[in-house]
Design a protein around this motif. Structure first.
Motif, PDB file in Angstrom:
ATOM      1  N   LEU A 114       0.825  -1.207   0.000  1.00 53.78           N
ATOM      2  CA  LEU A 114       0.000   0.000   0.000  1.00 53.78           C
ATOM      3  C   LEU A 114       0.862   1.261   0.000  1.00 53.78           C
ATOM      4  N   GLY A 115       2.016   1.189   0.664  1.00 56.53           N
ATOM      5  CA  GLY A 115       2.970   2.293   0.610  1.00 56.53           C
ATOM      6  C   GLY A 115       2.575   3.539   1.376  1.00 56.53           C
ATOM      7  N   LEU A 116       1.888   3.381   2.498  1.00 62.47           N
ATOM      8  CA  LEU A 116       1.457   4.524   3.301  1.00 62.47           C
ATOM      9  C   LEU A 116       2.487   4.955   4.344  1.00 62.47           C
ATOM     10  N   GLY A 117       3.581   4.241   4.442  1.00 58.47           N
ATOM     11  CA  GLY A 117       4.646   4.624   5.378  1.00 58.47           C
ATOM     12  C   GLY A 117       4.279   4.433   6.835  1.00 58.47           C
ATOM     13  N   LEU A 118       3.478   3.419   7.140  1.00 55.79           N
ATOM     14  CA  LEU A 118       2.992   3.234   8.516  1.00 55.79           C
ATOM     15  C   LEU A 118       4.109   2.874   9.487  1.00 55.79           C
ATOM     16  N   ALA A 119       5.178   2.263   9.004  1.00 56.91           N
ATOM     17  CA  ALA A 119       6.280   1.888   9.898  1.00 56.91           C
ATOM     18  C   ALA A 119       6.994   3.112  10.464  1.00 56.91           C
ATOM     19  N   ARG A 120       6.787   4.276   9.847  1.00 56.93           N
ATOM     20  CA  ARG A 120       7.447   5.504  10.328  1.00 56.93           C
ATOM     21  C   ARG A 120       6.705   6.148  11.498  1.00 56.93           C
ATOM     22  N   ILE A 121       5.474   5.696  11.743  1.00 58.75           N
ATOM     23  CA  ILE A 121       4.679   6.306  12.811  1.00 58.75           C
ATOM     24  C   ILE A 121       5.245   5.895  14.161  1.00 58.75           C
ATOM     25  N   GLU A 122       5.396   6.869  15.046  1.00 57.86           N
ATOM     26  CA  GLU A 122       5.972   6.624  16.371  1.00 57.86           C
ATOM     27  C   GLU A 122       4.912   6.772  17.453  1.00 57.86           C
ATOM     28  N   PRO A 123       5.126   6.143  18.619  1.00 52.90           N
ATOM     29  CA  PRO A 123       4.154   6.285  19.717  1.00 52.90           C
ATOM     30  C   PRO A 123       4.031   7.734  20.152  1.00 52.90           C
ATOM     31  N   THR A 124       2.844   8.128  20.588  1.00 58.05           N
ATOM     32  CA  THR A 124       2.631   9.492  21.076  1.00 58.05           C
ATOM     33  C   THR A 124       2.758   9.513  22.594  1.00 58.05           C
ATOM     34  N   GLU A 125       3.222  10.637  23.105  1.00 60.46           N
ATOM     35  CA  GLU A 125       3.329  10.811  24.556  1.00 60.46           C
ATOM     36  C   GLU A 125       2.066  11.490  25.075  1.00 60.46           C
ATOM     37  N   GLU A 126       1.830  11.362  26.380  1.00 59.09           N
ATOM     38  CA  GLU A 126       0.684  12.019  27.019  1.00 59.09           C
ATOM     39  C   GLU A 126       0.791  13.520  26.772  1.00 59.09           C
ATOM     40  N   LEU A 127      -0.299  14.120  26.313  1.00 55.75           N
ATOM     41  CA  LEU A 127      -0.259  15.509  25.878  1.00 55.75           C
ATOM     42  C   LEU A 127      -1.177  16.377  26.730  1.00 55.75           C
ATOM     43  N   GLU A 128      -0.646  17.507  27.203  1.00 56.01           N
ATOM     44  CA  GLU A 128      -1.468  18.482  27.910  1.00 56.01           C
ATOM     45  C   GLU A 128      -2.024  19.454  26.884  1.00 56.01           C
ATOM     46  N   ILE A 129      -3.358  19.501  26.757  1.00 56.81           N
ATOM     47  CA  ILE A 129      -3.995  20.300  25.711  1.00 56.81           C
ATOM     48  C   ILE A 129      -4.245  21.718  26.216  1.00 56.81           C
ATOM     49  N   PRO A 130      -3.758  22.740  25.513  1.00 56.77           N
ATOM     50  CA  PRO A 130      -4.014  24.127  25.914  1.00 56.77           C
ATOM     51  C   PRO A 130      -5.506  24.454  25.929  1.00 56.77           C
ATOM     52  N   ARG A 131      -5.871  25.439  26.738  1.00 55.45           N
ATOM     53  CA  ARG A 131      -7.283  25.784  26.899  1.00 55.45           C
ATOM     54  C   ARG A 131      -7.929  26.197  25.573  1.00 55.45           C
ATOM     55  N   GLU A 132      -7.218  26.977  24.758  1.00 55.04           N
ATOM     56  CA  GLU A 132      -7.770  27.442  23.480  1.00 55.04           C
ATOM     57  C   GLU A 132      -8.030  26.271  22.529  1.00 55.04           C
ATOM     58  N   VAL A 133      -7.108  25.312  22.512  1.00 60.79           N
ATOM     59  CA  VAL A 133      -7.285  24.129  21.660  1.00 60.79           C
ATOM     60  C   VAL A 133      -8.476  23.312  22.149  1.00 60.79           C
ATOM     61  N   GLN A 134      -8.616  23.174  23.464  1.00 57.11           N
ATOM     62  CA  GLN A 134      -9.741  22.419  24.015  1.00 57.11           C
ATOM     63  C   GLN A 134     -11.064  23.093  23.683  1.00 57.11           C
ATOM     64  N   ARG A 135     -11.081  24.440  23.722  1.00 53.57           N
ATOM     65  CA  ARG A 135     -12.314  25.168  23.372  1.00 53.57           C
ATOM     66  C   ARG A 135     -12.720  24.876  21.918  1.00 53.57           C
ATOM     67  N   LEU A 136     -11.735  24.891  21.014  1.00 47.41           N
ATOM     68  CA  LEU A 136     -12.012  24.599  19.607  1.00 47.41           C
ATOM     69  C   LEU A 136     -12.449  23.143  19.414  1.00 47.41           C
ATOM     70  N   LEU A 137     -11.845  22.249  20.200  1.00 42.39           N
ATOM     71  CA  LEU A 137     -12.239  20.837  20.133  1.00 42.39           C
ATOM     72  C   LEU A 137     -13.696  20.654  20.542  1.00 42.39           C
ATOM     73  N   ASP A 138     -14.104  21.347  21.606  1.00 38.21           N
ATOM     74  CA  ASP A 138     -15.489  21.244  22.069  1.00 38.21           C
ATOM     75  C   ASP A 138     -16.450  21.781  21.010  1.00 38.21           C
ATOM     76  N   GLN A 139     -16.070  22.900  20.380  1.00 38.80           N
ATOM     77  CA  GLN A 139     -16.918  23.467  19.332  1.00 38.80           C
ATOM     78  C   GLN A 139     -17.002  22.519  18.135  1.00 38.80           C
ATOM     79  N   ARG A 140     -15.876  21.882  17.814  1.00 38.14           N
ATOM     80  CA  ARG A 140     -15.868  20.965  16.674  1.00 38.14           C
ATOM     81  C   ARG A 140     -16.718  19.727  16.966  1.00 38.14           C
ATOM     82  N   GLN A 141     -16.649  19.238  18.215  1.00 37.97           N
ATOM     83  CA  GLN A 141     -17.465  18.078  18.577  1.00 37.97           C
ATOM     84  C   GLN A 141     -18.948  18.404  18.427  1.00 37.97           C
ATOM     85  N   ALA A 142     -19.330  19.633  18.807  1.00 43.29           N
ATOM     86  CA  ALA A 142     -20.725  20.052  18.679  1.00 43.29           C
ATOM     87  C   ALA A 142     -21.112  20.182  17.203  1.00 43.29           C
ATOM     88  N   ALA A 143     -20.202  20.712  16.387  1.00 47.75           N
ATOM     89  CA  ALA A 143     -20.475  20.862  14.948  1.00 47.75           C
ATOM     90  C   ALA A 143     -20.641  19.503  14.281  1.00 47.75           C
TER      91      ALA A 143
END
Length: 473
Positions: free
Chosen positions: A408-437
């Motif tokens: 398939l050639g999507l380069g999936l082997a290059r994907i690395e594990p993600t670390e626990e992320l603290e989400i900024p307040r502004e990003v969380q506000r946009l996330l909540d609005q997007r979930q509602a949309a």
């Protein structure tokens, strides 16, 4: 391994002339302007073909040309020189234009994660070989000269001319297939070598036995390059369906005339068109898009590759920004799945015999589809089924997914594990609005909010159950 062969109009079992070696030639770009999404569809599916052949155990020698000689704009070898046209448009020399857009082609293909050919051959480097082929055709009596125009191939000398396109030669009217040139003996005759006309002052010209300033026709280029690097007979030749009636038909004629009727190509593989919002790409409609246009809109090139894999290469495909948005969501979900697998795969027990058997069945089903004339849509369906099969261990799903991605050639082997992320307040506000949309099915608003989140340096990933996850870009 099975492939549809344009020559027979049938799906045939593929076997190379000298197994396990496969000699594969692909018509490459004419580098006078930007590589666009339509080009990318053809070359990405060439990439899938090469990957599948190699996975099936073949040794593929992959050659692709770069047309950096200024052949004329039409199939009839008339009109304006493409590179001269590009040079005027961008205010550069033809040599600089060719280098600029060859570089852009490779840049685009690298972003699409396509494996580079074993040999990339520029037409300008093969001009002496092209000239030698024309001389051989002249010696064999297949040519004639139209004064002040060029050397032409006499198609009446071949009884089976037009076999690829199934042309009705008796019923073919002059000018019905390509524009006619005064002095041609037959409607289907084509230029092998062209002469510079008085006052033309072409930037690219070479001395030949017929003219001090001349240049090769388009069709002779592919015969010369493929024969120079792969020999007189090829296993596979790829191109767009628009090349069937003229370019590839003429390639067969001149090549088989040179070799004494040896079959030039065993399997012809042709790709169908990509439409944009249901229309052909054209400058007047302003719908010619490049990989950079995807990046400007925050779409991952791998989302576009995933979209391309969702259509069979022989089917006409319609690109829309809406279906690319869907592919982007699918790509982000796939990335998220890989990261979930990476986070927990080492915690699994050894698979049972039943689980091992299930895993093997998935692999067999997937590769049977890909090795059956590249049925990528069916392959993707099996991939998603396997990814969501909780009966398999996490490590089984991860390893099987990577094995699927070898073709398939999507380069999936290059994907690395993600670390626990603290989400900024502004990003969380946009996330909540997007979930509602999204809950209100306001997809335009949801897409706008996703782009706002991206602009803040975060990527939102839609997961199963209409949930959202975020990672830092």
């Amino acid at each position: 391994m099975k492939l549809y062969n344009t020559l027979s109009r049938q799906v045939e079992t593929f076997s190379p002339i000298e197994p396990p070696m496969v000699k594969l030639y692909a018509c490459g770009p004419t580098v006078y302007d930007y590589t666009h999404l339509g080009h990318l569809r053809k070359y990405v599916m060439d990439d899938v073909l090469v990957r599948v052949l190699r996975h099936a155990g073949f040794e593929v020698k992959f050659v692709r040309n770069v047309t950096d000689v200024g052949h004329l704009a039409s199939d009839a070898d008339t009109g304006e020189d493409k590179l001269e046209k590009g040079a005027k448009k961008y205010g550069q020399s033809v040599w600089d234009i060719a280098q600029t857009f060859e570089d852009y082609f490779h840049y685009s293909m690298d972003l699409m994660n396509a494996v580079r050919p074993n040999i990339t051959a520029r037409a300008t480097d093969s001009v002496p070989y092209q000239l030698d082929l024309v001389k051989k055709l002249e010696e064999k009596g297949f040519t004639y000269v139209i004064p002040d125009d060029g050397v032409y191939f006499d198609t009446s000398k071949l009884a089976d001319y037009g076999k690829l396109a199934k042309l009705d030669l008796e019923g073919l009217q002059a000018g019905a297939r390509v524009e006619q040139i005064e002095g041609k003996k037959n409607p289907t005759d084509f230029a092998l070598w062209k002469f510079e006309r008085e006052g033309e002052n072409r930037a690219m010209s070479w001395e030949s036995p017929w003219s001090k300033r001349s240049f090769p026709g388009w069709h002779i280029e592919c015969s010369a390059i493929s024969m120079e690097h792969l020999g007189e007979q090829l296993d596979i030749h790829t191109g767009g369906i628009d090349h069937i009636p003229v370019h590839h038909t003429n390639e067969i004629a001149q090549s088989e005339a040179i070799t004494g009727k040896k079959p030039f190509v065993r399997f012809w593989v042709h790709h169908n068109f990509l439409l944009i919002e249901g229309q052909k790409m054209s400058k007047s409609l302003e719908n010619i898009y490049t990989v950079d246009d995807l990046l400007k809109k925050d779409y991952d090139p791998m989302a576009f590759r995933l979209l391309l894999l969702g259509a069979h290469y022989r089917s006409e495909m319609n690109f829309t920004w809406k279906n690319l948005e869907g592919a982007q969501v699918s790509w982000e979900r796939l990335q998220d799945k890989v990261q979930q697998f990476l986070a927990s795969k080492d915690q699994d027990p050894e698979p049972t015999e039943a689980q091992a058997a299930t895993e093997q069945q998935y692999r067999q089903r997937f590769f049977q589809q890909l090795e059956n004339d590249l049925h990528t849509p069916e392959g993707l369906a099996i991939m998603w089924e396997m990814v969501g099969d909780s009966e398999l261990t996490t490590e089984q799903r991860y390893n099987t997914l990577l094995s699927f991605d070898e073709v398939l050639g999507l380069g999936l082997a290059r994907i690395e594990p993600t670390e626990e992320l603290e989400i900024p307040r502004e990003v969380q506000r946009l996330l909540d609005q997007r979930q509602a949309a999204r809950a209100a099915e306001n997809w335009e608003e949801a897409d706008s909010l996703r782009q706002q989140i991206n602009a803040l340096g975060y990527q939102v990933i839609d997961t199963d159950g209409d949930q959202q996850q975020v990672k830092k870009l």
